[in-house]
Write a protein that holds these residues in place. Structure first.
Motif, PDB file in Angstrom:
ATOM      1  N   PRO A  45       4.063   0.619   0.118  1.00  0.00           N
ATOM      2  CA  PRO A  45       2.631  -0.149  -0.178  1.00  0.00           C
ATOM      3  C   PRO A  45       2.976  -1.315  -1.220  1.00  0.00           C
ATOM      4  N   VAL A  46       2.255  -2.184  -1.296  1.00  0.00           N
ATOM      5  CA  VAL A  46       2.243  -3.341  -2.341  1.00  0.00           C
ATOM      6  C   VAL A  46       1.071  -3.048  -3.168  1.00  0.00           C
ATOM      7  N   ARG A  47       1.221  -3.072  -4.538  1.00  0.00           N
ATOM      8  CA  ARG A  47       0.083  -2.827  -5.535  1.00  0.00           C
ATOM      9  C   ARG A  47      -0.036  -4.040  -6.321  1.00  0.00           C
ATOM     10  N   TRP A  48      -1.158  -4.370  -6.749  1.00  0.00           N
ATOM     11  CA  TRP A  48      -1.610  -5.413  -7.618  1.00  0.00           C
ATOM     12  C   TRP A  48      -2.965  -4.943  -8.460  1.00  0.00           C
ATOM     13  N   PHE A  49      -3.356  -5.812  -9.301  1.00  0.00           N
ATOM     14  CA  PHE A  49      -4.727  -5.678  -9.967  1.00  0.00           C
ATOM     15  C   PHE A  49      -5.221  -6.745  -9.675  1.00  0.00           C
ATOM     16  N   ALA A  50      -6.710  -6.587  -9.668  1.00  0.00           N
ATOM     17  CA  ALA A  50      -7.564  -7.957  -9.193  1.00  0.00           C
ATOM     18  C   ALA A  50      -8.985  -7.494 -10.145  1.00  0.00           C
ATOM     19  N   THR A  85      -2.176  10.738  -1.514  1.00  0.00           N
ATOM     20  CA  THR A  85      -0.896   9.774  -2.318  1.00  0.00           C
ATOM     21  C   THR A  85       0.292  10.670  -2.469  1.00  0.00           C
ATOM     22  N   ASN A  86       1.300  10.116  -2.892  1.00  0.00           N
ATOM     23  CA  ASN A  86       2.596  10.806  -3.364  1.00  0.00           C
ATOM     24  C   ASN A  86       2.324  10.987  -4.665  1.00  0.00           C
ATOM     25  N   ARG A  87       3.559  11.660  -5.185  1.00  0.00           N
ATOM     26  CA  ARG A  87       3.506  12.016  -6.703  1.00  0.00           C
ATOM     27  C   ARG A  87       3.491  10.776  -7.685  1.00  0.00           C
ATOM     28  N   GLY A  88       3.987   9.453  -7.031  1.00  0.00           N
ATOM     29  CA  GLY A  88       3.640   8.286  -7.832  1.00  0.00           C
ATOM     30  C   GLY A  88       2.530   7.470  -7.821  1.00  0.00           C
TER      31      GLY A  88
END
Length: 94
Positions: free
Chosen positions: A27-32, A5-8
């Motif tokens: 990348p696209v991030r979400w929570f499931a 991963t990067n720093r974020g």
């Protein structure tokens, strides 16, 4: 599976089934919701709603032989002091 991963905290590459893959777009991030009914480890009462959610990432990545596909990764952090940081490949869209 191992993920870089990067720093974020965004995935920038991963190793899966003996091959390396580089992420080539944002990348696209979400929570499931975690599928707790299919898992052997059941959620205990009173430990909070966060245990029922997982962090998901959809990425576009290229393999060493330049094949590009979309992947969905599941990122799980152990919040009980074990400092476990696990990744799992959920889907491949070829």
């Amino acid at each position: 599976m191992s993920v870089s991963t990067n720093r974020g905290g965004e995935p920038i590459g991963f190793w899966w089934r003996g091959g390396s893959y580089l992420v080539n777009s944002k990348p696209v991030r979400w929570f499931a919701r975690r599928e707790w009914w299919n898992e052997s480890a059941r959620a205990q009462r009173g430990i909070g709603a966060g245990v029922l959610e997982v962090e998901m990432w959809r990425i576009c990545a290229s393999s060493e032989d330049s094949r590009t596909a979309q992947y969905e990764l599941v990122h799980t952090l152990d919040t009980h002091g074990n400092d476990r940081n696990t990744w799992r490949l959920a889907r491949v869209y070829a």
